[in-house]
Design a protein around this motif. Sequence first.
Motif, PDB file in Angstrom:
ATOM      1  N   LYS A 103      -0.095  11.916  -0.857  1.00 36.91           N
ATOM      2  CA  LYS A 103      -0.763  13.176  -0.499  1.00 36.91           C
ATOM      3  C   LYS A 103      -0.316  14.241  -1.488  1.00 36.91           C
ATOM      4  O   LYS A 103       0.792  14.753  -1.432  1.00 36.91           O
ATOM      5  N   THR A 131       0.846  -1.192   0.000  1.00 36.27           N
ATOM      6  CA  THR A 131       0.000   0.000   0.000  1.00 36.27           C
ATOM      7  C   THR A 131       0.880   1.240   0.000  1.00 36.27           C
ATOM      8  O   THR A 131       1.769   1.381   0.844  1.00 36.27           O
ATOM      9  N   GLN A 177       8.761   2.809  -1.569  1.00 38.77           N
ATOM     10  CA  GLN A 177       8.541   4.257  -1.425  1.00 38.77           C
ATOM     11  C   GLN A 177       9.493   5.044  -2.303  1.00 38.77           C
ATOM     12  O   GLN A 177       9.081   5.996  -2.985  1.00 38.77           O
ATOM     13  N   TYR A 204       0.768   5.361   0.146  1.00 33.66           N
ATOM     14  CA  TYR A 204      -0.067   6.516   0.485  1.00 33.66           C
ATOM     15  C   TYR A 204       0.505   7.756  -0.207  1.00 33.66           C
ATOM     16  O   TYR A 204       1.703   8.033  -0.102  1.00 33.66           O
ATOM     17  N   GLU A 245      -3.360   4.650  -2.160  1.00 30.18           N
ATOM     18  CA  GLU A 245      -4.342   5.344  -1.323  1.00 30.18           C
ATOM     19  C   GLU A 245      -4.031   6.840  -1.360  1.00 30.18           C
ATOM     20  O   GLU A 245      -2.948   7.256  -0.961  1.00 30.18           O
ATOM     21  N   HIS A 246      -4.988   7.638  -1.832  1.00 30.02           N
ATOM     22  CA  HIS A 246      -4.790   9.086  -1.909  1.00 30.02           C
ATOM     23  C   HIS A 246      -5.350   9.753  -0.655  1.00 30.02           C
ATOM     24  O   HIS A 246      -6.517   9.555  -0.300  1.00 30.02           O
ATOM     25  N   MET A 247      -4.510  10.557  -0.009  1.00 28.34           N
ATOM     26  CA  MET A 247      -4.886  11.201   1.251  1.00 28.34           C
ATOM     27  C   MET A 247      -5.149  12.693   1.098  1.00 28.34           C
ATOM     28  O   MET A 247      -5.659  13.328   2.002  1.00 28.34           O
ATOM     29  N   TYR A 305       4.380   7.785   0.960  1.00 30.83           N
ATOM     30  CA  TYR A 305       4.774   6.925   2.084  1.00 30.83           C
ATOM     31  C   TYR A 305       4.390   5.482   1.796  1.00 30.83           C
ATOM     32  O   TYR A 305       3.303   5.197   1.286  1.00 30.83           O
ATOM     33  N   CYS A 306       5.291   4.593   2.116  1.00 32.70           N
ATOM     34  CA  CYS A 306       5.039   3.158   2.049  1.00 32.70           C
ATOM     35  C   CYS A 306       5.867   2.485   3.141  1.00 32.70           C
ATOM     36  O   CYS A 306       6.976   2.950   3.466  1.00 32.70           O
TER      37      CYS A 306
END
Length: 208
Positions: free
Chosen positions: A8, A4, A36, A6, A76-78, A29-30
């Motif tokens: 941003k 996963t 990453q 992430y 996953e988009h934050m 981030y991973c």
Amino acid sequence: MTHTVYVKLDEITELTHKDILLKDVAQVYCRDQNIQNKCSVCRIMTVRSDEAHRYVMSALDVTKKLEALDPGLEVEHMGKTDFIIAYKPAAPPAYGRQWCKTACICLISFFGAAFAIMTFNNDVSVTSVFHEIYRLVMGYEAAGFTVLEASYCVGLSLGIMVFFNHISAGKVNTDPTPLEVEMRLYEENISKTLIDNAQRKEKKIDIS
């Protein structure tokens, strides 16, 4: 194994190089540091033009690039779902031009504010009010300028500095200044307009 990642995204980023990497426009981030690092240097676009331009992209574009890089990634988009890349060709700083622009803005702001204050004072007859207050308090007419006018000038200057939260290089408190708030709102409105225009491009819009 699925990893996963992430992401941003920043709403708008100004860049001077043509190869745009993910780390230029987002925080990545991973849990796996190698994944990453690989995602951070993923190229999401290459600017073809030599002129300054703003490009609108979406989180889906980033997801496609990352999945093409590694099909085992789960993105996953934050942050923002749409973002802007403001490309500006690298150029030597023009300090003379910048100083001239700054000086012009300062002069316009100073004389514009002075004119606005004078027209307001004239419109509400501040001088007549001060003379009337002086007569009521002292019992006789003022022969010229009084302490009221002097106090008003000092108080107006201090009030402006306190309101705009700037005294020299420091601040009165930790709150953002009204100018900073307005500039942030202006920037957000510009970004929203660019994104909306890009989404409406070549589409029929019914405004009736």
